[in-house]
Design a protein around this motif. Structure first.
Motif, PDB file in Angstrom:
ATOM      1  N   VAL A  76      46.382  26.301  45.669  1.00 38.60           N
ATOM      2  CA  VAL A  76      46.785  27.709  45.582  1.00 38.60           C
ATOM      3  C   VAL A  76      45.545  28.549  45.859  1.00 38.60           C
ATOM      4  O   VAL A  76      44.502  28.343  45.239  1.00 38.60           O
ATOM      5  CB  VAL A  76      47.360  28.041  44.189  1.00 38.60           C
ATOM      6  CG1 VAL A  76      47.744  29.510  44.107  1.00 38.60           C
ATOM      7  CG2 VAL A  76      48.552  27.142  43.868  1.00 38.60           C
ATOM      8  N   VAL A  77      45.667  29.491  46.818  1.00 35.51           N
ATOM      9  CA  VAL A  77      44.529  30.343  47.187  1.00 35.51           C
ATOM     10  C   VAL A  77      44.850  31.806  46.928  1.00 35.51           C
ATOM     11  O   VAL A  77      46.009  32.185  46.769  1.00 35.51           O
ATOM     12  CB  VAL A  77      44.128  30.162  48.668  1.00 35.51           C
ATOM     13  CG1 VAL A  77      43.678  28.742  48.938  1.00 35.51           C
ATOM     14  CG2 VAL A  77      45.255  30.555  49.589  1.00 35.51           C
ATOM     15  N   VAL A  78      43.813  32.641  46.919  1.00 34.14           N
ATOM     16  CA  VAL A  78      43.949  34.079  46.736  1.00 34.14           C
ATOM     17  C   VAL A  78      44.028  34.756  48.104  1.00 34.14           C
ATOM     18  O   VAL A  78      43.264  34.435  49.006  1.00 34.14           O
ATOM     19  CB  VAL A  78      42.721  34.630  45.975  1.00 34.14           C
ATOM     20  CG1 VAL A  78      42.753  36.141  45.937  1.00 34.14           C
ATOM     21  CG2 VAL A  78      42.668  34.066  44.576  1.00 34.14           C
ATOM     22  N   SER A  79      44.973  35.680  48.232  1.00 32.55           N
ATOM     23  CA  SER A  79      45.029  36.548  49.404  1.00 32.55           C
ATOM     24  C   SER A  79      44.836  37.964  48.900  1.00 32.55           C
ATOM     25  O   SER A  79      45.780  38.607  48.442  1.00 32.55           O
ATOM     26  CB  SER A  79      46.358  36.403  50.131  1.00 32.55           C
ATOM     27  OG  SER A  79      46.423  37.310  51.209  1.00 32.55           O
ATOM     28  N   GLY A  80      43.609  38.448  48.943  1.00 26.16           N
ATOM     29  CA  GLY A  80      43.267  39.737  48.362  1.00 26.16           C
ATOM     30  C   GLY A  80      44.016  40.930  48.925  1.00 26.16           C
ATOM     31  O   GLY A  80      44.142  41.947  48.275  1.00 26.16           O
ATOM     32  N   PHE A  81      44.544  40.822  50.135  1.00 18.11           N
ATOM     33  CA  PHE A  81      45.232  41.955  50.752  1.00 18.11           C
ATOM     34  C   PHE A  81      46.712  41.671  50.986  1.00 18.11           C
ATOM     35  O   PHE A  81      47.345  42.300  51.819  1.00 18.11           O
ATOM     36  CB  PHE A  81      44.535  42.353  52.052  1.00 18.11           C
ATOM     37  CG  PHE A  81      43.139  42.854  51.809  1.00 18.11           C
ATOM     38  CD1 PHE A  81      42.926  44.137  51.325  1.00 18.11           C
ATOM     39  CD2 PHE A  81      42.048  42.038  52.035  1.00 18.11           C
ATOM     40  CE1 PHE A  81      41.640  44.599  51.085  1.00 18.11           C
ATOM     41  CE2 PHE A  81      40.760  42.491  51.791  1.00 18.11           C
ATOM     42  CZ  PHE A  81      40.560  43.774  51.317  1.00 18.11           C
ATOM     43  N   GLY A  82      47.269  40.690  50.271  1.00 21.72           N
ATOM     44  CA  GLY A  82      48.701  40.434  50.321  1.00 21.72           C
ATOM     45  C   GLY A  82      49.162  39.603  51.506  1.00 21.72           C
ATOM     46  O   GLY A  82      48.379  39.014  52.237  1.00 21.72           O
ATOM     47  N   ALA A  83      50.476  39.576  51.678  1.00 22.28           N
ATOM     48  CA  ALA A  83      51.103  38.724  52.693  1.00 22.28           C
ATOM     49  C   ALA A  83      50.955  39.254  54.112  1.00 22.28           C
ATOM     50  O   ALA A  83      51.332  38.571  55.065  1.00 22.28           O
ATOM     51  CB  ALA A  83      52.583  38.544  52.369  1.00 22.28           C
ATOM     52  N   GLY A  84      50.402  40.450  54.279  1.00 20.25           N
ATOM     53  CA  GLY A  84      50.247  41.016  55.617  1.00 20.25           C
ATOM     54  C   GLY A  84      48.974  40.603  56.332  1.00 20.25           C
ATOM     55  O   GLY A  84      48.788  40.955  57.491  1.00 20.25           O
ATOM     56  N   VAL A  85      48.110  39.840  55.667  1.00 16.03           N
ATOM     57  CA  VAL A  85      46.838  39.459  56.294  1.00 16.03           C
ATOM     58  C   VAL A  85      47.090  38.546  57.492  1.00 16.03           C
ATOM     59  O   VAL A  85      48.064  37.793  57.532  1.00 16.03           O
ATOM     60  CB  VAL A  85      45.878  38.804  55.284  1.00 16.03           C
ATOM     61  CG1 VAL A  85      45.444  39.790  54.219  1.00 16.03           C
ATOM     62  CG2 VAL A  85      46.507  37.575  54.652  1.00 16.03           C
TER      63      VAL A  85
END
Length: 75
Positions: A47-56
């Motif tokens: 599981v990873v972090v996407s700091g700017f959400g699913a739009g990256v």
């Protein structure tokens, strides 16, 4: 020369950082993204972090072309 080397995960961050090698969904050009690992529920799950959400861009690329390479730790 700028852009001539591939970033390497690891160092003091160890297994908390992974490097995702993915293809651009339109261009097909290989791209690299370093992401923070927040959990490993199973040996083959991360599981990873996407700091700017699913739009990256990296996430959108992986949705279109799920075949990618993941590196964790020192290479």
């Amino acid at each position: 020369r700028f852009g001539s080397t591939v970033p390497t995960p690891g160092g003091s961050w160890g297994s908390r950082i992974l490097m995702l090698d993915h293809a651009g969904r339109r261009s097909g050009v290989s791209g690299y993204m370093c992401l923070e690992v927040v959990e490993r529920p199973e040996a083959d799950e991360i599981v990873v972090v996407s700091g700017f959400g699913a739009g990256v861009q990296w996430y959108q690329n992986v949705l279109v072309e799920p075949s990618c390479r993941v590196s964790i730790g020192r290479l």
